[in-house]
Design a protein around this motif. Structure first.
Motif, short mmCIF file in Angstrom:
data_model
loop_
_atom_site.label_atom_id
_atom_site.label_comp_id
_atom_site.label_asym_id
_atom_site.label_seq_id
_atom_site.Cartn_x
_atom_site.Cartn_y
_atom_site.Cartn_z
N UNK A 47 86.33 -16.24 91.39
CA UNK A 47 86.41 -14.76 91.22
C UNK A 47 87.19 -14.26 92.81
N UNK A 48 87.67 -13.12 92.52
CA UNK A 48 88.29 -12.41 93.69
C UNK A 48 87.46 -11.31 94.08
N UNK A 49 86.88 -11.06 95.09
CA UNK A 49 86.14 -9.98 95.51
C UNK A 49 86.80 -8.52 95.63
N UNK A 50 88.30 -8.74 95.71
CA UNK A 50 89.10 -7.63 95.58
C UNK A 50 89.46 -6.91 94.28
N UNK A 51 89.00 -7.72 93.41
CA UNK A 51 89.31 -7.29 92.04
C UNK A 51 88.12 -6.57 91.31
N UNK A 52 88.33 -5.51 90.82
CA UNK A 52 86.99 -4.86 90.03
C UNK A 52 87.28 -5.54 88.40
N UNK A 53 86.23 -6.40 88.13
CA UNK A 53 86.50 -7.01 86.71
C UNK A 53 86.07 -6.15 85.88
N UNK A 54 86.95 -6.17 84.54
CA UNK A 54 86.55 -5.37 83.52
C UNK A 54 85.88 -6.28 82.44
N UNK A 55 86.36 -7.35 82.51
CA UNK A 55 86.10 -8.60 81.36
C UNK A 55 85.40 -9.82 82.38
N UNK A 56 84.74 -10.51 81.37
CA UNK A 56 84.39 -11.88 81.96
C UNK A 56 85.19 -12.90 81.40
N UNK A 57 85.49 -13.01 80.18
CA UNK A 57 86.39 -13.85 79.60
C UNK A 57 87.58 -13.49 78.88
N UNK A 58 88.75 -13.79 79.33
CA UNK A 58 89.89 -13.62 78.51
C UNK A 58 90.29 -14.71 77.47
N UNK A 59 90.12 -14.33 76.18
CA UNK A 59 90.36 -15.56 75.12
C UNK A 59 91.87 -15.18 74.74
#
Length: 207
Positions: A47-59
């Motif tokens: 994970x990149x702390x500079x990115x605000x994650x919208x999803x956990x898994x990209x299928x």
């Protein structure tokens, strides 16, 4: 006390002789930029702390490369897989086919690319499900995920062979390569069982 003599020839042609004591010479050297070799690239992280994650898994899985009948059946199986990930792992999943039951509802190619890239960038993990050997955008998305240093899981039917580079990435232990696991499955039920048994540990090596 011993002194050092430095002779400098300036651009003006004037010869300058300076007497430096050892302490002054050491102080001058300390003020100079470091000559140490530049540090190598930082190890890849999940994970990149500079990115605000919208999803956990990209299928990622074939869509437009399948005919209508095969797409519908494959999509039904993937929706079951998505539900299992969301229930078992409590993860948010991005799947481009979630709200597209037929090929007629696919986005234009350039629009789909932009939307997928945005979603992939904002996803923590990459999951690729390949039901058969064929030309598909999944290989492109897997390469992009690799370049983004996304921890990934590759699921392929038993007769599917990964491209050379992806196979090498999945087997690599080099610190610059993200953590990638690959598994084979006979049918979608076996893939779902893999999620059921392993949960988050399948994606996140810290759990």
């Amino acid at each position: 006390m011993i002194s050092l003599v430095a002779v400098l020839l300036l651009t003006t042609g004037v010869l300058v002789v300076a007497v430096l004591r050892p302490q002054a010479l050491l102080a001058t050297k300390a003020a100079l930029p470091s000559e140490a070799a530049p540090a190598g690239p930082a190890p890849a992280t999940a994970t990149d702390p500079g990115i605000e994650y919208e999803f956990d898994v990209f299928l990622s899985s074939p869509m437009s490369s399948l005919d209508e009948a095969n797409y519908t059946a494959h999509r039904d199986g993937l929706l079951k897989l998505v539900r299992k990930i969301e229930e078992r792992c409590n993860y948010r999943c991005y799947y481009a086919g979630r709200n597209r039951p037929t090929a007629s509802e696919f986005e234009a190619e350039d629009v789909a690319l932009r939307n997928d890239l945005r979603a992939l960038r904002r996803s923590r993990f990459f999951l690729m499900v390949v039901p058969e050997q064929r030309v598909s955008s999944v290989w492109v998305e897997a390469g992009i995920a690799l370049a983004m240093s996304k921890s990934s899981v590759y699921l392929g039917r038993t007769d599917v062979e990964l491209p050379f580079v992806l196979r090498g990435a999945a087997r690599s232990t080099h610190p610059e390569i993200p953590r990638i696991r690959m598994y084979s499955y006979r049918d979608i039920d076996e893939a779902i069982k893999l999620i059921e048994v392993n949960g988050r540990s399948l994606f996140d090596h810290t759990t």
